[in-house]
Design a protein around this motif. Structure first.
Motif, mmCIF file in Angstrom:
data_model
loop_
_atom_site.group_PDB
_atom_site.id
_atom_site.type_symbol
_atom_site.label_atom_id
_atom_site.label_comp_id
_atom_site.label_asym_id
_atom_site.label_seq_id
_atom_site.Cartn_x
_atom_site.Cartn_y
_atom_site.Cartn_z
ATOM 1 N N ILE A 291 0.824 -1.210 0.000
ATOM 2 C CA ILE A 291 0.000 0.000 0.000
ATOM 3 C C ILE A 291 0.858 1.260 0.000
ATOM 4 C CG2 ILE A 291 -1.670 1.357 1.330
ATOM 5 C CD1 ILE A 291 -2.917 -1.247 2.238
ATOM 6 N N GLN A 292 1.845 1.295 0.900
ATOM 7 C CA GLN A 292 2.632 2.513 1.083
ATOM 8 C C GLN A 292 3.510 2.833 -0.121
ATOM 9 O OE1 GLN A 292 5.054 2.496 4.595
ATOM 10 N NE2 GLN A 292 5.988 4.480 4.166
ATOM 11 N N ASN A 293 4.134 1.825 -0.709
ATOM 12 C CA ASN A 293 5.127 2.067 -1.757
ATOM 13 C C ASN A 293 4.589 1.941 -3.182
ATOM 14 O OD1 ASN A 293 7.422 2.503 -0.023
ATOM 15 N ND2 ASN A 293 7.339 0.315 0.450
ATOM 16 N N PHE A 294 3.390 1.341 -3.329
ATOM 17 C CA PHE A 294 2.865 1.198 -4.682
ATOM 18 C C PHE A 294 1.446 1.761 -4.838
ATOM 19 C CE2 PHE A 294 0.580 -1.058 -8.032
ATOM 20 C CZ PHE A 294 1.412 -0.818 -9.109
ATOM 21 N N TYR A 295 0.502 1.223 -4.069
ATOM 22 C CA TYR A 295 -0.893 1.597 -4.296
ATOM 23 C C TYR A 295 -1.175 3.062 -3.978
ATOM 24 C CZ TYR A 295 -1.994 -3.317 -5.028
ATOM 25 O OH TYR A 295 -2.049 -4.590 -5.535
ATOM 26 N N LEU A 296 -0.632 3.553 -2.866
ATOM 27 C CA LEU A 296 -0.861 4.959 -2.510
ATOM 28 C C LEU A 296 -0.204 5.901 -3.516
ATOM 29 C CD1 LEU A 296 -2.065 7.015 -0.587
ATOM 30 C CD2 LEU A 296 0.003 6.821 0.832
ATOM 31 N N PRO A 297 1.084 5.730 -3.860
ATOM 32 C CA PRO A 297 1.658 6.579 -4.907
ATOM 33 C C PRO A 297 0.910 6.453 -6.235
ATOM 34 C CG PRO A 297 3.397 5.441 -3.734
ATOM 35 C CD PRO A 297 2.104 4.853 -3.256
ATOM 36 N N PHE A 298 0.478 5.238 -6.567
ATOM 37 C CA PHE A 298 -0.254 5.034 -7.818
ATOM 38 C C PHE A 298 -1.558 5.824 -7.822
ATOM 39 C CE2 PHE A 298 -3.331 2.678 -10.431
ATOM 40 C CZ PHE A 298 -2.664 2.661 -11.642
ATOM 41 N N ALA A 299 -2.273 5.795 -6.693
ATOM 42 C CA ALA A 299 -3.550 6.521 -6.597
ATOM 43 C C ALA A 299 -3.324 8.028 -6.715
ATOM 44 C CB ALA A 299 -4.234 6.177 -5.282
ATOM 45 N N ILE A 300 -2.288 8.537 -6.045
ATOM 46 C CA ILE A 300 -1.996 9.968 -6.104
ATOM 47 C C ILE A 300 -1.590 10.369 -7.525
ATOM 48 C CG2 ILE A 300 -0.469 11.794 -5.274
ATOM 49 C CD1 ILE A 300 -0.305 10.261 -2.610
ATOM 50 N N ASP A 301 -0.780 9.542 -8.177
ATOM 51 C CA ASP A 301 -0.356 9.833 -9.550
ATOM 52 C C ASP A 301 -1.543 9.855 -10.505
ATOM 53 O OD1 ASP A 301 2.206 9.844 -8.559
ATOM 54 O OD2 ASP A 301 2.726 7.845 -9.313
ATOM 55 N N VAL A 302 -2.432 8.879 -10.364
ATOM 56 C CA VAL A 302 -3.613 8.821 -11.227
ATOM 57 C C VAL A 302 -4.468 10.063 -11.028
ATOM 58 C CG1 VAL A 302 -5.790 7.619 -11.656
ATOM 59 C CG2 VAL A 302 -3.669 6.306 -11.418
ATOM 60 N N LEU A 303 -4.671 10.440 -9.770
ATOM 61 C CA LEU A 303 -5.454 11.645 -9.479
ATOM 62 C C LEU A 303 -4.802 12.875 -10.086
ATOM 63 C CD1 LEU A 303 -7.769 13.092 -8.019
ATOM 64 C CD2 LEU A 303 -6.311 13.170 -5.967
ATOM 65 N N PHE A 305 -2.775 13.085 -12.733
ATOM 66 C CA PHE A 305 -2.913 13.121 -14.185
ATOM 67 C C PHE A 305 -4.365 13.278 -14.622
ATOM 68 C CE2 PHE A 305 1.418 11.495 -14.150
ATOM 69 C CZ PHE A 305 1.959 12.168 -15.241
ATOM 70 N N VAL A 306 -5.295 12.801 -13.813
ATOM 71 C CA VAL A 306 -6.715 13.057 -14.104
ATOM 72 C C VAL A 306 -6.999 14.551 -14.033
ATOM 73 C CG1 VAL A 306 -9.068 12.795 -13.187
ATOM 74 C CG2 VAL A 306 -7.601 10.791 -13.459
ATOM 75 N N LEU A 307 -6.431 15.226 -13.039
ATOM 76 C CA LEU A 307 -6.612 16.669 -12.912
ATOM 77 C C LEU A 307 -5.984 17.411 -14.094
ATOM 78 C CD1 LEU A 307 -5.959 17.144 -9.079
ATOM 79 C CD2 LEU A 307 -8.148 17.330 -10.276
ATOM 80 N N LEU A 308 -4.780 16.973 -14.495
ATOM 81 C CA LEU A 308 -4.132 17.607 -15.638
ATOM 82 C C LEU A 308 -4.935 17.398 -16.917
ATOM 83 C CD1 LEU A 308 -0.335 16.755 -15.098
ATOM 84 C CD2 LEU A 308 -1.538 18.863 -14.535
ATOM 85 N N THR A 309 -5.430 16.180 -17.102
ATOM 86 C CA THR A 309 -6.253 15.894 -18.284
ATOM 87 C C THR A 309 -7.563 16.668 -18.236
ATOM 88 O OG1 THR A 309 -5.292 13.675 -18.371
ATOM 89 C CG2 THR A 309 -7.280 14.056 -19.677
ATOM 90 N N GLY A 310 -8.152 16.741 -17.026
ATOM 91 C CA GLY A 310 -9.387 17.505 -16.861
ATOM 92 C C GLY A 310 -9.190 18.966 -17.196
ATOM 93 N N GLY A 311 -8.011 19.493 -16.893
ATOM 94 C CA GLY A 311 -7.706 20.881 -17.235
ATOM 95 C C GLY A 311 -7.760 21.106 -18.734
ATOM 96 N N TYR A 312 -7.213 20.156 -19.483
ATOM 97 C CA TYR A 312 -7.241 20.290 -20.946
ATOM 98 C C TYR A 312 -8.668 20.187 -21.477
ATOM 99 C CZ TYR A 312 -6.784 19.148 -25.865
ATOM 100 O OH TYR A 312 -6.924 19.133 -27.233
ATOM 101 N N LEU A 313 -9.439 19.224 -20.953
ATOM 102 C CA LEU A 313 -10.822 19.060 -21.413
ATOM 103 C C LEU A 313 -11.656 20.291 -21.090
ATOM 104 C CD1 LEU A 313 -11.411 15.326 -20.383
ATOM 105 C CD2 LEU A 313 -10.920 16.240 -22.672
ATOM 106 N N TYR A 314 -11.393 20.891 -19.939
ATOM 107 C CA TYR A 314 -12.110 22.118 -19.557
ATOM 108 C C TYR A 314 -11.806 23.244 -20.544
ATOM 109 C CZ TYR A 314 -12.965 26.480 -17.041
ATOM 110 O OH TYR A 314 -13.372 27.748 -16.699
ATOM 111 N N LEU A 315 -10.520 23.379 -20.915
ATOM 112 C CA LEU A 315 -10.126 24.427 -21.854
ATOM 113 C C LEU A 315 -10.727 24.178 -23.238
ATOM 114 C CD1 LEU A 315 -6.375 24.862 -20.848
ATOM 115 C CD2 LEU A 315 -8.267 26.395 -20.305
#
Length: 586
Positions: A291-303, A305-315
Motif C-alpha cells: 500500500i505505502q510504496n505502490f498503491y498509494l503513490p499510484f492513486a496519487i499519480d492517477v489523481l 494526471f486526471v486533474l491535468l487531463t481535466g484541465g485540458y478538457l475544460y479548456l
C-alpha cells in the motif's frame, strides 16, 4: 525644499523599473535575482563526479579538446561537456569559481528563454517573468546549477530552448532551419536526452503554429542532425553502453522496474510542490507491491494526471485560445518524465537534475490553468501577487540554503546519508573525508558502505584509507578483496578499475610480496596496455627478486612511455646495480 526636491529626483522608482515590463527589464530581473540566489554557490568546491571527470581526468588536464568526439565516457557520448571543461581547465586550472560561473550563466539564459516561450503563449509579460523566476530559483533545479559534473543537463536544455526560441519567429527561412539543425545536434552532443527536442519542436510548429510546410523542413533539418550525430557516435564513438548491472535499479527486470514507476512520479510531484526533502544519490528501489510504496503513490499519480487531463478538457470545452498551448506543455511534461521512469534503467532511481526539462512543461500547464480561472476581482489579484512574491522568496531562500550542501564533498554526502543511507552515499562520504585527511571517519564510512553492499570501489577505498592511516597489512587485505570483487565494474570492457591494480601492486611491492606485485602489474598491463605505472612497478618488483634483465626491460618501457625524473632514476639505478629508494605519497 530644494533638498527634498533633489531627494525626489534621485529616488528609485520601483514601479517604473517593473512597469511597463519590457524584455530588457525582464532580463535585468532574471540576472539580478539569479546572481543573488546563486552567489554563495559560486565558491563551492569540486564534489562527487567532478573529481574523476575533471580533476583527475588526464584528457581534460592534458588539453585534449576533441578527444571525446572520438571516444565515449562510460558508454556515454557527450563531447561538448568535456570540451568545455578542457577549455576552462587550460584557462583557470582548478579554480572552481570559473566552472560554476558558466553554469549559472547558462541557467540564467535558460530562464530568459523560458520567459520568451511563456510570453509567446500567454501574451502576459509579467506572468511570464514570474514563471521564469520560479524556474530560476526553484530548489529542484539547484542541483543542475550547483553540480559542475551536471553541465550536460544544462547544455542540452540550453541548445534545445535556443532552437525553440528561433522558431517563435513568424518567418522561418532556410537559414533558420540550418541553425536549428546545428543547435539540435549540439543538444544531442551534450546529452542523449536532447532527443526530446526532436519531438517538441515539430510538435510546436505543427500543433501551435499550424505551419505544416515549416514542420516538414524542420523534420528534414532534424534528419540531418541525426545522421551527423550517428556518424560521429558510431563511427568514432561506440555502440555499447559500458555500464554493467550494478545499481539496484539495473538489477531489476522490466516488470520490477514498473513497480517503481508510481513512487518515482510521486517523488517528482512532491519535489515540485513541496521542495523540502530533496534527494541526493538516492538509489533505493521497491521490490514488493504494498500500500505505502505502490498503491498509494499510484492513486496519487492517477489523481494528478486526471486533474491535468481535466484541465485540458475544460479548456477545450471552453474553447480557450490556450487549450493548444496547454496540450503542448502536457506532452512536453509527459515526454520529459517518460525518459526518466526507468523503463530503460539509469544509475540512480531518481535525481533532481532529471526534472530540469519536465519542469517547464508542468509549470506551463499550471500557469495556463491559473490564468483561465474566471475573472478575478482586484483584491484577489493583489492577494495573489503578494502570495507569488512570498512563494518566490521562500523558494529562493530554500535554494540559497541548499547551495551550502554542495560546498564540498563532506557537506554534500553528510546531507545525503541523512536522506538515504545507502552504500554509494557512504562510499562517496568516505571518499570526501579521505580528501580532507580525516582517515578515521573515512574508515567508518567505507566500512558502513561495505556492510550495506561490498563492491570493488568501496573495498579499494577502505584499503586506501587504511594505508593513509598507517595500516599497510590491512590495506593490502582490502586491495586484494577489491581485486577479487565481481560485483562492480564501471570500466567495462576492462576487468577492473586501473586504480585497483595499481594500489594492490604498489602496496604489495612496498609492504608485501614483490612476486605478487609483479604478477598484479603484469595482469594490469594485459587489461590496460602501455600503462607507464604498471611497467614501473613491474621493473621494481623484478629488480627486487633478482631478475635484472626483465627489470631493465620494464624500466626502459616505462621511460619510453613517460620520460620523467622517476623513470629516469629507476632505469639508472637498475642499469648500474644500485639500490632503489622509492618515496610514495598516497
Amino acid at each position: 525644499m530644494q533638498r527634498m526636491q533633489d531627494a525626489e529626483d534621485f529616488s528609485f522608482d520601483f514601479k517604473h523599473f517593473l512597469t511597463p515590463l519590457t524584455t530588457r527589464k525582464a532580463i535585468c530581473w532574471i540576472v539580478i535575482i539569479g546572481v543573488i540566489v546563486y552567489a554563495n554557490m559560486l565558491f563551492n568546491g569540486f564534489v562527487w563526479d567532478d573529481n574523476f571527470q575533471i580533476v583527475t581526468n588526464p584528457v581534460v588536464t592534458g588539453g585534449q579538446f576533441f578527444y571525446y568526439f572520438t571516444h565515449t565516457w562510460g558508454g556515454f557520448f557527450r563531447p561538448l561537456m568535456f570540451m568545455i571543461w578542457t577549455f576552462l581547465y587550460q584557462l583557470f586550472h582548478y579554480n572552481t569559481f570559473f566552472y560554476h560561473l558558466p553554469q549559472l550563466l547558462l541557467h540564467i539564459t535558460n530562464a530568459f528563454f523560458i520567459f520568451l516561450l511563456f510570453n509567446y503563449f500567454l501574451r502576459r509579460s509579467t506572468a511570464s517573468l514570474v514563471l521564469a523566476l520560479i524556474f530560476l530559483v526553484h530548489p529542484i533545479n539547484e542541483e543542475t546549477v550547483a553540480y559542475i559534473a551536471n553541465l550536460q543537463d544544462m547544455l542540452f536544455v540550453f541548445f534545445g530552448l535556443a532552437a525553440l526560441v528561433l522558431l517563435l519567429k513568424r518567418s522561418t527561412h532556410l537559414s533558420t532551419f540550418l541553425l536549428v539543425s546545428f543547435l539540435l545536434l549540439c543538444s544531442l552532443l551534450s546529452k542523449e536526452t536532447g532527443i526530446v527536442f526532436f519531438f517538441v519542436l515539430p510538435l510546436f510548429l505543427w500543433l501551435c503554429k499550424r505551419e505544416r510546410r515549416a514542420t516538414i523542413w524542420l523534420l528534414l533539418s532534424e534528419a540531418v542532425s541525426t545522421i551527423i550525430y550517428l556518424l560521429l557516435r558510431y563511427l568514432f564513438g561506440s555502440f555499447v553502453s559500458y555500464l554493467e548491472v550494478f545499481w539496484p535499479i539495473d538489477r531489476l527486470n522490466l516488470h520490477q522496474r514498473l513497480i517503481n514507476v508510481p513512487s518515482i512520479i510521486l517523488y517528482y510531484i512532491q519535489a515540485f510542490f513541496i521542495p523540502l526533502r530533496l534527494a541526493i544519490d538516492r538509489i533505493s528501489v521497491i521490490s514488493t507491491i504494498d500500500i505505502q510504496n505502490f498503491y498509494l503513490p499510484f492513486a496519487i499519480d492517477v489523481l494528478f494526471f486526471v486533474l491535468l487531463t481535466g484541465g485540458y478538457l475544460y479548456l477545450r470545452r471552453k474553447k480557450s485560445d490556450l487549450a493548444v498551448a496547454y496540450l503542448f506543455f502536457f506532452i512536453w511534461f509527459a515526454l520529459g518524465l517518460l525518459f526518466h521512469l526507468q523503463l530503460i534503467p539509469l544509475e540512480m532511481t531518481v535525481a533532481n537534475r532529471w526534472f530540469y526539462f519536465p519542469f517547464v512543461g508542468l509549470l506551463g500547464m499550471l500557469a495556463i490553468g491559473v490564468i483561465e480561472i474566471p475573472t478575478y476581482t482586484k483584491p484577489v489579484v493583489h492577494f495573489a501577487q503578494i502570495c507569488l512574491c512570498i512563494l518566490i522568496l521562500l523558494l529562493a531562500v530554500r535554494t540559497i540554503t541548499r547551495n551550502t550542501n554542495w560546498q564540498n564533498g563532506v557537506t554534500l554526502f553528510a546531507h545525503a546519508i541523512q536522506d538515504e543511507n545507502n552504500f554509494d552515499a557512504e562510499n562517496n562520504y568516505g571518499a570526501a573525508l579521505s580528501l580532507e585527511g580525516d582517515n578515521q571517519t573515512a574508515i567508518k564510512a567505507f566500512t558502513e558502505s561495505i556492510a550495506l553492499s561490498p563492491y570493488e570501489a568501496n573495498l579499494r577505498n577502505l584499503g586506501s584509507a587504511y594505508l593513509d592511516a598507517g595500516y599497510p597489512k590491512k590495506a593490502i587485505g582490502y586491495f586484494s578483496k577489491a581485486y577479487l570483487a565481481q560485483t562492480y565494474n564501471m570500466d567495462y570492457p576492462h576487468k577492473r578499475n586501473l586504480d585497483t591494480y595499481q594500489e594492490l601492486a604498489l602496496s604489495s611491492y612496498l609492504y608485501g610480496s614483490a612476486s605478487e606485485a609483479r604478477q598484479i602489474a603484469i595482469n594490469g598491463l594485459m587489461d590496460y596496455p602501455n600503462t607507464q605505472s604498471f611497467y614501473l612497478i613491474e621493473a621494481l618488483s623484478e629488480y627486487k627478486i633478482g631478475e635484472k634483465r626483465l627489470a631493465l626491460n620494464a624500466s626502459e618501457k616505462a621511460y619510453e612511455l613517460m620520460p620523467n625524473q622517476q623513470t629516469t632514476y629507476v632505469y639508472h639505478q637498475i642499469s648500474n646495480n644500485l639500490p632503489i629508494k622509492i618515496s610514495v605519497s598516497h
